[in-house]
Design an enzyme around this catalytic site. Structure first.
Site: not given
Ligand code: 2HA
Ligand code: ZN
Length: 294
Positions: A128, A181
């Site tokens: 990748e 969060e």
């Protein structure tokens, strides 16, 4: 300075393997493995380093070999990357960093990299690598401190890509509403690609295009790409997203019926409290109960 002088000069005598960069790479890849997000050879990490940062190390100044890359990375010419190797197992990186990671520098023409350390058994950068480098290029336009690209396979997030529509607003809002969060950590939301073949320059450029607006990009049925200005930041983005996805899974395991939720007003209060500018169009919409009822 020639190589012998370099070797004798105490300023250049440290080994790169003992550097904080290699240590951090070993620690974080181990954590990704321990979380179950990088089975076998899953996942890859790249960490941009400057010439100044690698200068003190005595064993990174001789070119070992040149490795071609299949797109034009000249925008990063001269930059160094500590990168995990293709086919390497994250559970092994901390024990064999010089085999399973490499330090490469992008050549001026952008079509190859020089290897200066690591990949000692003939290894190559991750499959990748194009997605990583294209992401670094894109994020560096947004943030000059951009350093790390991290890819892994977080189980609950992948599962969610099968059960929710592949829609950025909907997936972002579900993740934001799982835990306060979430919006604080990724106020811009999460980018979502269609399913694409991994390891191609096509998925690399599609990922980088999403990185214009996001630091997190979901590859449905496969995993996530995160970009950050440190290892902790990239890992923290992934941890937070996967925690939200785990809560989503747990809700389904508890029967899936939503009786209370973090509302759009609650999201706005979080934005105000933490001085965030979340993506405006993601701040209002269907309730969680409506989104999960589809
Ligand atoms: O490196 O995760 O996407 C193995 C992968 C490919
Ligand atoms: Zn993958």
């Amino acid at each position: 300075m020639d190589k012998i002088q370099q070797f004798l000069n105490p300023e250049y005598s440290q080994s790169f393997g003992a550097s904080p960069y290699v240590q951090q790479m070993g620690k974080l890849t181990g954590l990704l493995y321990d979380h179950g997000w990088d089975e076998r050879n899953g996942g890859n990490v790249s960490y941009r380093l400057t010439a100044e940062e690698i200068k003190p190390y005595g064993d990174v100044h001789a070119r070992l070999r040149t490795i071609p890359i299949d797109f034009d990375a000249s925008a990063l010419a001269g930059s160094y990357f500590l990168v995990t190797g293709t086919g390497r197992y994250f559970k092994n990186v901390a024990s064999f960093p010089q085999r399973d990671t490499g330090l490469v520098q992008i050549n001026p023409d952008g079509h190859s990299v020089d290897l200066f350390w690591g990949f000692c058994d003939g290894g190559l950068p991750t499959s990748e690598f194009s997605a990583h480098l294209m992401t670094h290029i894109e994020r560096l336009h947004r943030d000059p401190n951009q350093r790390v690209v991290m890819h892994c396979h977080p189980t609950n997030l992948i599962a969610l890509s099968f059960t929710l529509p592949q829609n950025e607003k909907l997936i972002t809002r579900v993740l934001w509403k799982m835990h306060p969060e979430s919006i604080v950590v990724f106020p811009e939301g999460i980018g979502v690609l269609p399913y694409m073949t991994p390891g191609t320059t096509a998925i690399g450029s599609a990922t980088a295009a999403k990185m214009h607006d996001y630091r997190l990009v979901l590859w449905p049925h496969h995993g996530i790409f995160a970009a950050g200005d440190s290892m902790d930041e990239a890992f923290g983005l992934i941890e937070t997203v996967e925690k939200s996805a785990l809560i989503y899974t747990t809700i389904q395991n508890q029967g899936g019926q939503i009786r209370a939720e973090i509302t759009d007003e609650n999201l706005q209060e979080l934005a105000d409290r933490f001085s965030l500018t979340p993506k405006a169009e993601f701040m209002h919409g269907e309730t969680l109960a409506q989104m999960l009822a589809k």
